[in-house]
Design an enzyme around this catalytic site. Structure first.
Site, mmCIF file in Angstrom:
data_model
loop_
_atom_site.group_PDB
_atom_site.id
_atom_site.type_symbol
_atom_site.label_atom_id
_atom_site.label_comp_id
_atom_site.label_asym_id
_atom_site.label_seq_id
_atom_site.Cartn_x
_atom_site.Cartn_y
_atom_site.Cartn_z
ATOM 1 C CG ASP A 55 -2.251 0.877 1.040
ATOM 2 O OD1 ASP A 55 -3.295 0.596 0.858
ATOM 3 O OD2 ASP A 55 -1.933 2.226 1.012
ATOM 4 C CB ILE A 56 0.617 4.364 -2.325
ATOM 5 C CG1 ILE A 56 1.828 4.903 -2.664
ATOM 6 C CG2 ILE A 56 -0.585 5.243 -1.822
ATOM 7 C CD1 ILE A 56 1.389 5.791 -3.980
ATOM 8 C CG ASN B 160 -12.017 -0.364 3.761
ATOM 9 O OD1 ASN B 160 -12.351 -0.685 4.596
ATOM 10 N ND2 ASN B 160 -10.894 0.235 3.407
ATOM 11 N N GLY C 28 -15.862 2.974 3.676
ATOM 12 C CA GLY C 28 -14.529 3.644 3.454
ATOM 13 C C GLY C 28 -13.805 3.154 2.540
ATOM 14 C CD GLN C 29 -15.107 -0.498 -2.721
ATOM 15 O OE1 GLN C 29 -15.965 -0.631 -2.392
ATOM 16 N NE2 GLN C 29 -14.309 -0.732 -3.899
ATOM 17 C CG HIS D 107 -8.774 -2.978 -2.780
ATOM 18 N ND1 HIS D 107 -9.609 -2.306 -3.641
ATOM 19 C CD2 HIS D 107 -8.527 -2.392 -1.583
ATOM 20 C CE1 HIS D 107 -9.871 -1.383 -2.850
ATOM 21 N NE2 HIS D 107 -9.154 -1.155 -1.756
ATOM 22 C CG HIS E 86 -7.064 -2.729 2.735
ATOM 23 N ND1 HIS E 86 -6.168 -1.644 2.865
ATOM 24 C CD2 HIS E 86 -8.221 -2.564 2.434
ATOM 25 C CE1 HIS E 86 -6.999 -0.875 2.043
ATOM 26 N NE2 HIS E 86 -8.037 -1.198 1.764
HETATM 27 P P1 5GP Z 1 -9.794 1.427 -0.022
HETATM 28 O O1 5GP Z 1 -10.097 2.617 0.908
HETATM 29 O O2 5GP Z 1 -10.462 1.631 -1.274
HETATM 30 O O3 5GP Z 1 -10.178 0.214 0.778
HETATM 31 O O4 5GP Z 1 -8.229 1.282 -0.069
HETATM 32 C C1 5GP Z 1 -7.600 1.906 -1.231
HETATM 33 C C2 5GP Z 1 -6.332 1.792 -0.732
HETATM 34 O O5 5GP Z 1 -5.172 2.105 -1.996
HETATM 35 C C3 5GP Z 1 -5.610 2.561 0.197
HETATM 36 O O6 5GP Z 1 -5.068 1.862 1.400
HETATM 37 C C4 5GP Z 1 -4.456 3.705 -0.642
HETATM 38 O O7 5GP Z 1 -3.448 3.943 0.428
HETATM 39 C C5 5GP Z 1 -4.110 2.700 -1.624
HETATM 40 N N1 5GP Z 1 -3.745 3.293 -2.674
HETATM 41 C C6 5GP Z 1 -4.267 4.536 -3.330
HETATM 42 N N2 5GP Z 1 -3.387 4.649 -4.464
HETATM 43 C C7 5GP Z 1 -2.356 3.804 -4.545
HETATM 44 C C8 5GP Z 1 -1.347 3.687 -5.522
HETATM 45 O O8 5GP Z 1 -1.168 4.353 -6.560
HETATM 46 N N3 5GP Z 1 -0.664 2.675 -5.199
HETATM 47 C C9 5GP Z 1 -0.697 1.874 -4.084
HETATM 48 N N4 5GP Z 1 0.494 0.901 -4.062
HETATM 49 N N5 5GP Z 1 -1.742 2.026 -3.197
HETATM 50 C C10 5GP Z 1 -2.560 2.994 -3.612
#
Ligand code: 5GP
Ligand code: ZN
Length: 112
Positions: A30-31, A85, A91-92, A98, A100
């Protein structure tokens, strides 16, 4: 061709730190990590959320990969957290399926 961040990562158009890849999924760091170990297991196919999943085998496969990573990165002994999420209140932020995988510290409950 779908223009979403994870589709672009899957296609190699955006950089990522890849931890695992096969024909169905990739796992990347994760970034913006929320734990010492924070990976995302991402389906290669663009599926908006678990609500759109029709292939239960894909979810089973994702969990096999999570187990593999938990063992490979030594999370299994102390424990870890798997999060999905879903939608606005969940919180998506990226509408591409995906999960986590987080570990390396004790997790709080309830989550925020
Ligand atoms: P969500 O909130 O949709 O469950 O999670 C999205 C996740 O993707 C977040 O934890 C966010 O930090 C990660 N993320 C967003 N953009 C990027 C990216 O460009 N590269 C990587 N490696 N992670 C990302
Ligand atoms: Zn996508």
């Amino acid at each position: 061709m779908v223009d979403c961040v994870f589709c672009r990562i899957v296609r190699g158009e955006l950089p990522s730190v890849k931890l695992f890849e096969d024909d169905k999924v990739i796992a990347i760091k994760d970034i913006n990590p929320q734990a010492p170990f924070h990976a995302l297991v991402i389906s290669k196919k663009h599926i908006e959320s678990i609500l759109e999943v029709e292939d239960g085998e894909l979810i089973a496969h994702i969990f096999r990969v999570i187990k593999f990573l938990a063992n490979k990165y030594n999370l299994a002994k102390k424990g870890f957290r798997v999060v999905n999420n879903c939608g606005h209140d969940g919180g998506q932020t990226i509408y591409h399926l995906h999960f986590h995988l987080m570990g390396g510290r004790p997790m709080d409950w309830p989550p925020g």
